[in-house]
Each structure stands twice: as structure tokens, then as C-alpha cells.
Enzyme design. Structure first.
Site, short mmCIF file in Angstrom:
data_model
loop_
_atom_site.label_atom_id
_atom_site.label_comp_id
_atom_site.label_asym_id
_atom_site.label_seq_id
_atom_site.Cartn_x
_atom_site.Cartn_y
_atom_site.Cartn_z
N HIS A 1 0.86 -1.19 0.00
CA HIS A 1 0.00 0.00 0.00
C HIS A 1 0.89 1.24 0.00
CE1 HIS A 1 -2.74 3.08 1.54
NE2 HIS A 1 -3.76 2.26 1.29
N CYS B 1 -3.82 2.88 -4.19
CA CYS B 1 -4.82 3.62 -3.43
C CYS B 1 -4.90 5.01 -4.06
CB CYS B 1 -4.40 3.68 -1.97
SG CYS B 1 -5.48 4.71 -0.98
N HIS C 1 -7.79 0.53 -4.14
CA HIS C 1 -8.61 1.30 -3.19
C HIS C 1 -9.03 2.54 -3.96
CE1 HIS C 1 -6.36 -0.22 0.68
NE2 HIS C 1 -6.98 -1.18 0.04
N ASP D 1 -12.99 2.97 -1.12
CA ASP D 1 -12.23 3.33 0.07
C ASP D 1 -13.07 4.25 0.94
OD1 ASP D 1 -10.08 3.30 1.75
OD2 ASP D 1 -8.67 4.25 0.38
N HIS D 2 -12.43 4.94 1.85
CA HIS D 2 -13.12 5.76 2.84
C HIS D 2 -14.39 6.45 2.32
CE1 HIS D 2 -8.80 6.53 4.47
NE2 HIS D 2 -9.14 5.27 4.49
N TYR E 1 -15.02 4.62 7.66
CA TYR E 1 -15.48 3.25 7.40
C TYR E 1 -16.93 2.99 7.83
CZ TYR E 1 -10.85 2.07 5.77
OH TYR E 1 -9.70 2.02 5.03
C1 DNO Z 1 -6.60 3.39 5.47
C2 DNO Z 1 -6.02 2.18 4.93
C3 DNO Z 1 -4.64 1.89 5.44
C4 DNO Z 1 -4.21 0.55 4.95
C5 DNO Z 1 -2.82 0.17 5.33
C6 DNO Z 1 -2.38 -1.04 4.55
O1 DNO Z 1 -7.76 3.55 5.43
O2 DNO Z 1 -6.07 2.20 3.56
O3 DNO Z 1 -4.65 1.89 6.81
O4 DNO Z 1 -5.04 -0.44 5.45
O5 DNO Z 1 -1.93 1.19 5.12
O6 DNO Z 1 -1.27 -1.62 5.12
#
Ligand code: DNO
Length: 346
Positions: free
Chosen positions: A198, A236, A265, A310-311, A324
Site C-alpha cells: 500500500h 490507493c 482502493h 475506500d473511505h 469506514y
Molecule cells: C486506510 C487504509 C490503510 C491501509 C494500510 C495497509 O484507510 O487504507 O490503513 O489499510 O496502510 O497496510
């Protein structure tokens, strides 16, 4: 592509029953929580999690994350034990049908924001990174709480870690990553597991600690350390896209063509003039990234990996784990699915 959704386990206010009602979401992304960083992930715990997920008609093929012990990142002699443990974890996960492991190589702090509930004009609440505020923070003053961070660190431990990191350069961090990958990737290959690093979030050094997975050049360097389908990426969009130096569409095009992206992501961010950013709704017009272009690039390159919205913001009065919640991430999943379906039909 396979649409997935992150779930934090039985304590997550978002339930598997909620998640399975989002059309097109078939897979869960989760982790084995409550085991200390660096310990082997026991097979019975993985099985338990998998059974739980499958009972609700969903699948578990992606683990986010298996965290990397700081001693590995620092290159301390004790790393040997933790690397051996990591290998065992890879083997155990593969025995339970896991296909992708997401991890990162950020020293001490994972993702960092200055505020987790900034109210936007429409009344929704979101995560923001205001540069000026972060620049003023000193983690060694105590009382600091960051979203992705193991807050169980005692201030003395933190001091010690900062002290250790002050002795190593960015290049040292790279060579510690290289050392780690050269040991674990052959095992991941044997186990048919795809490791997916990531990117650093945000992709620049914070609190004086080095960060190296920050853009196209570093992703190129990462994949060339060990050329294997098992040595790949989590792209991401929000992490890379919060720096205006990164062209996220170009990065996705380059690495998805070469089959290096195992996990996506996808979310949007709104960049502000001074290098700050706010997490926005997924919809392209709400942020600085063109989500249609992002999805189109994956689609054009025949992406078959995992995607998760993602978020999300907190909307409709929802409370819970910042970034989340259920509602806004579900909107994100449907937006992404809608774009993909349209592309399929064209
Ligand atoms: C945040 C996530 C990160 C991710 C880590 C992966 O929302 O995308 O915390 O889980 O960095 O190791």
C-alpha cells in the site's frame, strides 16, 4: 474485477448482513485483529474469520493488512525472527484460501489526518489533512491519536523508535524493504499469494520520519526489486492522488497493463492550494480525481483484481469508525459498479 468491502470483524458496527445487501459486493477485506504485530497469524483464527464471512454468503480472499514489524523496517538483527514469522503467516493464510495480502512499509505511523470529522458544506463529516495543523503536531508530546496508528505505544517506546529512525536514511529504508521482499516473495510465490504494498498516505515524510512509497518512480523501483507476480501493488487513489505530483491515471495505466496491481482502493480527494486535502464523496465532480478515467483505465487493461470503495464520509447521521461507515462507502461501491457496467456494455 471483484468488488469487495472492508469489514473490521465482529466489533464493526457495519455488519456482514448490511454488506451483503450492497449489490455486486461479493468479497470481504479483513484482518486478524488482536494479535501483536510480528506474531504468526494462527490458522484457527483465520479459519474462524473465514467461516464467519462465508456464513453470510460472502468470500474472504484479501487480507488488509499483515503489518510489518518496525524491527524489519529498521533493519535490526531481531528482524530475522519477525521475517520468519511473516513467512509462516503467509503460509497459514494461503492454506485458508487467501489470495492477496496488503501491507505497507510506513515507519511508525500508518495513514495520517489532522481531523476525522470535519463538517462539509452539505453537513456530512469527513477526514481532512490540513498541512499547517499536521506540521505543528509533535507525536512525542503525548496524547496524540491518529486513525491508522497503534495507539498502544507508550511515549518512551515512541521516543526510542524516533531515535532509531533518526539513524537511518531513506536509502536504508529501501534496502531494508529489499531485504524483506527477497525473503518473503519466494514464499508468497510458492503459496500462490500476491503481496500488494500500500502506498504511503500521505505520500511524503511526516514528523521527520522517512516515507518511500510515494509515486510512480518508487512503485517502479519496488516492482523491480523482485520480478514476480507475487510482488505487486495496492494502488490507493486517495493516497497517491493527494499529491499533485502524482498522475494517478497514468500510474494505474502503467502498472495494470503489466499485471502488477492486485488490489485497488478507490476514493476521491479534493486538493487544496497549500498541499492540504479533504476526502470527498466518490463522485468525480466532488473532488480532484477523475474516477471515471480511473475505472476506464482499469477496464481497458482487463483488470481482474480486487477493488474496494475506500473511505466514505459520515452521512445521514451515521456514527462509527471514521472513514469506514456503511452508507457512503455503499454509495461508492454502486458508483464504481455503475461505471464498470456501462463500460462493459459499450
Ligand atoms: C486506510 C487504509 C490503510 C491501509 C494500510 C495497509 O484507510 O487504507 O490503513 O489499510 O496502510 O497496510
Amino acid at each position: 474485477m471483484k468488488m469487495t468491502f472492508r469489514w473490521y470483524g465482529e466489533d464493526d458496527p457495519v455488519t456482514l448482513k448490511n454488506i451483503r445487501q450492497i449489490p455486486n459486493v461479493k468479497g470481504i477485506v479483513s484482518a486478524i485483529y488482536n494479535i501483536p504485530v510480528g506474531e504468526v497469524c494462527p490458522i484457527n483464527k483465520i479459519k474462524e474469520l473465514k467461516e464467519l464471512v462465508e456464513k453470510d454468503g460472502l468470500t474472504l480472499e484479501v487480507i488488509e493488512s499483515v503489518p510489518v514489524h518496525e524491527d524489519i523496517k529498521l533493519g535490526l538483527p531481531s528482524r530475522e525472527k519477525f521475517i520468519e514469522n511473516y513467512k509462516e503467516t503467509i503460509k497459514n493464510l494461503s492454506k485458508c484460501g487467501i489470495k492477496v495480502i496488503c501491507y505497507n512499509f510506513m515507519p511508525v505511523f500508518d495513514w495520517t489526518r489532522s481531523q476525522l470529522d470535519k463538517e462539509l458544506e452539505d453537513g456530512s463529516k469527513t477526514l481532512v489533512y490540513y498541512k499547517e495543523q499536521v506540521d505543528k503536531l509533535n507525536p512525542l508530546d503525548g496524547g496524540l491519536s491518529l486513525p491508522g496508528w497503534d495507539s498502544s505505544y507508550k511515549i518512551e517506546d515512541l521516543r526510542e523508535l524516533f531515535d532509531e529512525y533518526s539513524k537511518i536514511s531513506q536509502e536504508d529504508l529501501w534496502s531494508n524493504l529489499e531485504y524483506f521482499l527477497k525473503q518473503i516473495i519466494p514464499i508468497a510465490e510458492q503459496c500462490d499469494i500476491k503481496m500488494a504494498i500500500h502506498p504511503d498516505d500521505p505520500p511524503w515524510p511526516i514528523f521527520g520520519l522517512p516515507r518511500i512509497i510515494t509515486g510512480k518512480e518508487s512503485l517502479e523501483r519496488l516492482v523491480s526489486i523482485y520480478d514476480s507476480p507475487s510482488n505487486g501493488l495496492t494502488v490507493c487513489t486517495g493516497s497517491l492522488g493527494c499529491s499533485d505530483k502524482n498522475d494517478v491515471v497514468d500510474i494505474i495505466d502503467e502498472f495494470s497493463k503489466r499485471g502488477k496491481i492486485h488490489f485497488m482502493h478507490i476514493r476521491n480527494v479534493k486538493l487544496l492550494d497549500d498541499g492540504s486535502f479533504e476526502e470527498s464523496a466518490h463522485y468525480s465532480k466532488c473532488g480532484s480525481l477523475d474516477i471515471v478515467d480511473i475505472v476506464k483505465t482499469l477496464h481497458n487493461n482487463g483488470f481482474t483484481g480486487y477493488i474496494r470503495p475506500d473511505h466514505g464520509r459520515m452521512i445521514w447521521g451515521e456514527t462509527g469508525k471514521p472513514g469506514y461507515g456503511l452508507y457512503d462507502r455503499a454509495l461508492g461501491a454502486m458508483y464504481l459498479t455503475g461505471i464498470w457496467e456501462t463500460l462493459d456494455k459499450q
